[in-house]
Scaffold this motif. Structure first.
Motif: not given
Ligand code: ZN
Length: 621
Positions: A38-45
């Motif tokens: 879907r061309k979306v990345f999620h990040a959690s920092l």
């Protein structure tokens, strides 16, 4: 970095050590790439923090891209919290890459949630361009993280994990500590190493070992399984590339090396260097199709050379302590120019192109640079100084604006240096000796050894005494006329034009859908007639034609590439002008060009009055 084509030494101002905090934190980052198609990345920092104003940065100056082009526009979904409570934040009014978060008392760590909106279209600058398809994705860590202000990127540590779509495989130079299903945990590394170590992943991923000691492999992701099965000789040539590079430099500066090679018609096409890998992206059929393979043959040699020239040896002005400090591009004539020359040499030495094909490429380079009216106002140094702008300049008016010519023109200049060394030492020394001295022993892991202009001059003088400072000053500041052809001529060849395009030229024209009437009419156009550029002083420009117009008909017949070529051929046998019907902003006009030279395409022709140094240079060692 590579897309086809620098002087005043200015010392970079680096903040004194005391400005940097003593103990740097360890940040935890978990990237969810399961929605890559879907061309979306999620990040959690999770970022250690103390109460008060916390300044966070989104990486701006990306190493190897030579510009402040971090894709901050694609950073979305930002949420900051501590102990479950949402925190207030605001963007810095003077720098859009800087964010300020209000951290409440009693807080030791904050959580950041963010999305990276990977561009959906082919367009986009380098690693900020489209990076995901239904079948593959390239994860560049700089796109999905923030880092706290006040530390060198060498000092902050990141503990990263990554979740991929089910069944996808991956390749990366980043050390893996564990893998469970589709989730990978990586060893804790510095922010510098993390950003230097992208991950390639996909449903169709092939690992091809090239060398054992040190481990060198290709990790290739493609949009189809069929794209991963070229003839065996292709792998042999890449094995030979590794061998020839080791012979050229005599040592290396990586623990192991991964060619991360993406084969897709739906991602941005470029190459980006790292210490222990390169992120190179080409057409889906670039391994299996002969023409496409030739068109991209020099890309991996170029990017591989960067591990030595650019990553290990780096201009001091480009070795910044973090990603927010301005990088100065004045020495790109070494960083990119020498890399491009050595890439050209290794492409032939490894067999990726034959010497004939490699010479054809050099002829195209020389001819284009020899028809460049922009040289009259912009010298070669300014193409490097203005690199942050020129990387993003349009095709139109290329000949009058100039582009990132420190690639192509410095290929000619470093060939000239190679020829001078061979002449001065009567063949006892070559530029290979410079590479061993400047980039070679001892073998080390990834590290940076900076240099300035004087260091390049000194190393050249150690190979053979010559007025190298004078040579480079002249090469970088002169205004022509014409291209620096001293290296080609000194190596026993000359640039000539005839009526038959070379194999490399016709291949490129069919791959990239252009028609070359540059050296006859001074006209560059696409297959559909769109005029991309005209060269000042040549027939098309003189008649009033310019870029952005569209060629509709030639001598009264509807335009096609063949119709134009036939008309050009016929100019040799008649005195009538060639008539071009051109559309310009909804208006049509016929331009008459008084031209009688026929078709003209560049080649290199052997000059028997001189020894053939070029063939010697391109021979496998
Ligand atoms: Zn490069």
């Amino acid at each position: 970095m590579n897309l086809s084509k620098a002087l005043g030494v200015v010392c970079v101002t680096i903040l004194s050590a005391s400005a940097w905090c003593a103990t740097a934190p360890t940040v935890t980052i978990a990237v969810d790439a399961t929605t890559a198609p879907r061309k979306v990345f999620h990040a959690s920092l999770r970022i250690p923090a103390t109460p008060g104003d916390l300044t966070l940065y989104y990486p701006k100056w990306i190493p190897g891209e030579h510009a402040p082009d971090g894709p901050v526009i694609d950073l979305a979904g930002l949420k900051f919290s501590a102990a479950g409570k949402t925190l207030k934040w605001r963007r810095d009014l003077k720098d859009g890459f800087t964010l300020h978060v209000e951290v409440p008392s009693g807080t030791t760590e904050i959580t950041v949630e963010l999305d990276f909106l990977s561009p959906a279209t082919f367009e986009g600058g380098f690693s900020a361009g489209s990076s995901a398809t239904d079948k593959l994705a390239i994860i560049s860590w700089n796109q999905v993280l923030l880092y706290p202000a006040g530390y060198k990127s060498d000092d902050i540590n990141y503990s990263a994990s990554l979740k991929l779509p089910d069944g996808w495989k991956f390749g990366t130079p980043l050390p893996v500590t564990s893998q469970s299903g589709n989730e990978i945990k990586f060893a804790t590394v510095s922010l510098t190493t993390l950003i230097d170590s992208p991950v390639i992943s996909g449903e169709f991923l092939k690992v091809v070992p090239l060398a054992q000691d040190p481990l060198t492999e290709m990790d290739i992701a493609a949009d189809s399984a069929a794209a991963l099965n070229p003839p065996q000789e292709v792998w042999d040539h890449y094995k030979s590339l590794v061998e020839q590079a080791q012979k050229l430099f005599g040592a290396h500066h990586y623990r192991d090396y991964h060619f991360l090679y993406t084969l897709s018609d739906h991602v941005a096409h470029f190459g980006l260097e790292h210490h222990e890998s390169d992120d190179s992206r080409v057409d889906e059929r670039a391994l299996v199709d002969d023409t496409a393979r030739k068109a991209s043959a020099s890309l991996l040699p170029h990017e591989y050379v960067h591990s030595w020239n650019g990553k290990y040896r780096r201009p001091a002005d480009l070795a910044t302590p973090d990603y927010q400090q301005i990088m100065q591009d004045d020495l790109l004539w070494v960083y990119e120019g020498l890399t491009n020359y050595l890439g050209f040499v290794l492409t032939a030495r490894s067999g990726l192109l034959t010497a004939d094909q490699d010479r054809d490429d050099l002829a195209l380079t020389a001819a284009a640079l020899d028809h460049l009216p922009g040289r009259e106002w912009r010298n070669l140094q300014d193409t490097a100084d203005a690199a942050p702008q020129l990387y993003f300049s349009p095709e139109a008016w290329h000949s009058l604006r100039r582009s990132t010519d420190f690639y192509a023109e410095d290929t000619l200049n470093w060939l000239w240096v190679d020829v001078i060394i061979r002449q001065q030492t009567k063949g006892a020394k070559t530029l290979d000796d410079f590479c061993k001295l400047f980039h070679g022993a001892p073998t080390t892991g990834p590290m940076v050894k900076t240099y300035i202009f004087a260091d390049v001059v000194n190393a050249l003088n150690q190979v053979t005494p010559y007025d190298w400072r004078g040579f480079w000053t002249e090469r970088l500041t002169n205004h022509g006329p014409g291209a620096p052809l001293g290296g080609i001529e000194g190596s026993g060849w000359k640039v000539v034009y005839d009526e038959t395009p070379s194999e490399m030229e016709s291949g490129a024209a069919s791959m990239y859908h252009f028609v070359d009437a540059m050296y006859s009419l001074g006209l560059e156009l696409r297959d559909d007639g769109t005029i991309t550029d005209t060269t000042e002083g040549m027939p098309a420009a003189k008649s009033g034609i310019g870029p952005g117009m569209k060629l509709v008909a030639v001598n009264g017949r509807r335009y096609s590439a063949d119709v134009l070529r036939d008309a050009l051929k016929a100019t040799k046998n008649g005195s009538a002008p060639i008539e071009l019907l051109v559309e310009n902003t909804d208006y049509y006009k016929t331009y008459k060009l008084d031209y009688h030279g026929g078709e003209k395409y560049p080649h290199l022709l052997r000059d028997e009055s001189k020894p053939d140094l070029l063939t010697e240079i391109l021979k496998a060692k």
